[in-house]
Design an enzyme around this catalytic site. Structure first.
Site, mmCIF file in Angstrom:
data_model
loop_
_atom_site.group_PDB
_atom_site.id
_atom_site.type_symbol
_atom_site.label_atom_id
_atom_site.label_comp_id
_atom_site.label_asym_id
_atom_site.label_seq_id
_atom_site.Cartn_x
_atom_site.Cartn_y
_atom_site.Cartn_z
ATOM 1 N N SER A 237 11.989 23.773 -15.799
ATOM 2 C CA SER A 237 11.513 25.053 -16.336
ATOM 3 C C SER A 237 9.999 24.978 -16.510
ATOM 4 O O SER A 237 9.435 23.897 -16.727
ATOM 5 C CB SER A 237 12.176 25.338 -17.690
ATOM 6 N N TYR B 91 13.211 22.614 -26.843
ATOM 7 C CA TYR B 91 13.513 22.971 -25.460
ATOM 8 C C TYR B 91 12.370 22.563 -24.531
ATOM 9 O O TYR B 91 12.611 22.007 -23.447
ATOM 10 C CB TYR B 91 13.773 24.466 -25.344
#
Length: 563
Positions: free
Chosen positions: A145, A158
């Site tokens: 990501s 995250y």
């Protein structure tokens, strides 16, 4: 692309939805053999069927939880049993949980993110690297990501987890240099999948706001990039690929347009007892005055929305969609203690067939259905539920109208959902013919002290099945019993009789079926067989059905209550 990937063996984790499902279909279209793993077995089976229809000669699946070493080990053993090697491994399983600052975040959310994104990727890589080494030009692709490259407030864990994926990918690249195994990471930016809904724990309103005013990436965009990376010749390694939508220049720089007034999507609605707010605009102006409207971003999410609405004190929940949406809403409602007594269900039929709405005489015109919610009466209907297998666990699933196992559940797994959007019920007809060409395992049915065996078992809470066909003539959604119709053989003649009954809207007859009735129904088989409820596969045999008499409050026309 198809020529270079045709016949290659591709393993994809987290394949039941989002990037994983789209990647499975994309590799299938390229002629690859796909081996899929995920926790949600029912949805995984559907994706496997989609990959097969897209062009994969060998599309297979197996339950997989990357957070458990035992599950990864069992999955790797299964891969070795069905494939001679692994040409491509796509480590896609991952996700985000919560967006709280560090001071307010929980250990459970942190651990979930590191288990799936970091440790899950490491476990899968360790387990399948021996098979990757056997393939000339083997390819290991980790789905990362942009959050692993640039942090943001509320994303500490995250971002750290995805940064870990990036760094472990770079470390693997160094470790495997000289072995012929290539290592890459594909790092997407803003993409509209189930990602935000999972992060916000089922809060569809907050999830929808993430994509508001933006044209985000689609899962298919990311899948295309992954397939492109995998299709490079063996001497080429695309180490790192960052892909973002045009509207996103950076994590903190996103161009948002003015909000559109209309949303042409399936909706879930709740009527609050206090100060309801409108979360989206209904296609017909003013139709949802005094209601909160919540879009369902994907299958399996309406139930979470319904449960949340119950906990917030809503007194009426309206399922706007097809039978699958209604079924999910009822399952979510039933999951909250006391909700079936405190909350009533309304239905606006917007699906392909709308069997439940037909059963109750609910009008199909949008304005008329909405008017019924204001002027109709309330009735009590029986609430059926099934306990069945989902992956390695047993679960319970409530439904409203019907269930089935055999030809119909296997046909549902074969439905081309994109074609369904274009041709409606005819997509089911094509899927039935496809499923009928294969072997027909038998199902053993027990109900009311009797047993029967057959290639198809249909269970009805109401009379109708597949539209306006009366398949369960003795069924009554208020009598506390389920009616079962068992087809000993699914012959061409039986299929033609059903097609004729469906076309004419008449009762099904002359198929040599056995009818059982009971408060409880048991389905067993020596074969692995999916089970469908209200048109969606939700798990696997063995399955135990039961029914709660008069447990569901439903808004119906006056004539339906009288009947």
């Amino acid at each position: 692309m198809a020529s270079s990937l045709a016949g290659q063996w591709v393993v994809i984790t987290g394949a039941s939805a989002g990037f994983g499902a789209a990647t499975a279909r994309a590799f299938g279209a390229a002629g690859a053999n796909v081996l899929l793993g995920a926790r949600r077995a029912d949805r995984l089976a559907q994706v496997t069927a989609e990959a097969r229809r897209a062009g994969s000669t060998h599309a297979l699946d197996h339950p997989l939880d990357v957070t458990q070493t035992e599950s990864v080990t069992a999955f790797a053993a299964w891969v070795r049993s069905v494939a001679p090697r692994v040409d491509v491994l796509v480590n896609n399983a991952g996700g985000a949980h919560g967006i709280d600052p560090v001071e307010q975040a929980t250990d459970a959310d942190w651990e979930a993110m590191f288990q799936t994104n970091v440790l899950g990727t490491l476990r899968m890589s360790r387990a399948l690297l021996p098979l990757l080494r056997q393939a000339p030009g083997g390819m290991l692709i980790n789905v990362g990501s942009v959050a692993g490259r640039e942090p943001y407030a509320g994303g500490a864990a995250y971002c750290a987890a995805k940064a870990g994926v990036l760094l472990l990918t770079r470390a693997l690249r160094l470790e495997l240099c000289g072995t012929g195994v290539r290592v890459a990471t594909v790092d997407p930016g803003l993409a509209e999948t189930e990602f935000s809904l999972v992060r916000f724990k089922g809060d569809a309103t907050r999830a929808a706001q993430v994509y508001q005013g933006v044209v985000p990436l689609k899962a298919e965009d990311v899948a295309e990039a992954i397939v492109w990376v995998a299709s490079r010749p063996p001497h080429v390694c695309v180490d790192e690929l960052v892909i973002k939508c045009t509207d996103q220049a950076a994590i903190h720089k996103v161009h948002r347009r003015a909000r559109q007034k209309n949303m042409r999507r399936r909706h879930f609605q709740s009527h609050g007892a206090r100060q309801p707010r409108c979360a989206a605009s209904w296609p017909a102006a003013g139709l949802a005055s005094g209601a909160e409207l919540l879009p369902t971003p994907g299958p399996g999410r309406a139930g979470a929305l319904a449960a949340e609405a119950c906990r917030r004190g809503c007194d009426t929940i309206v399922a706007a969609g097809g039978d699958g949406t209604v079924s999910e809403v009822v399952d979510g409602l039933a999951s909250v203690p006391g909700a079936t007594d405190a909350v009533r269900l309304g239905v606006i039929p917007l699906g392909t067939i709308n069997v439940f709405a037909r059963e109750l005489g609910i009008p199909h015109r949008l304005e008329e259905a909405w008017g019924l919610l204001r002027s109709g009466t309330e009735t009590r209907l029986d609430l059926p539920a099934v306990e069945l297998t989902d992956g390695e666990q047993r679960k319970q699933r409530c439904f409203v109208q019907l269930a089935g196992c055999g030809l119909d559940s296997r046909a549902i797994a074969a439905v081309n959902w994109q074609w369904k959007q274009r041709v409606g019920p005819l997509a089911y007809v094509a899927a039935v013919w496809q499923a009928a060409r294969g072997p027909q395992p038998e199902v053993e049915v027990a109900a009311g002290g009797r047993t029967a065996r057959g290639e198809l078992a249909l269970i009805g809470n109401g009379r109708l099945y597949g539209g306006a066909v009366t398949v369960f003539p003795g069924a009554d959604a208020r009598d506390g019993l389920l009616e079962v119709r068992v087809f000993p053989r699914v012959t061409l003649l039986a299929l033609c009789r059903f097609g004729l009954a469906w076309w004419r809207g008449r009762p099904l007859s002359g198929c040599g079926t056995v009818t059982l009735r009971g408060e409880r129904v048991e389905l067993r088989s020596s074969a692995s067989m999916p089970v469908e409820v209200d048109g969606d596969n939700v798990g696997w045999l063995p399955a135990d059905f039961r029914i709660q008499r008069g447990a569901l409050r439903v808004v119906v026309p006056l004539r339906a209550e009288a009947g």
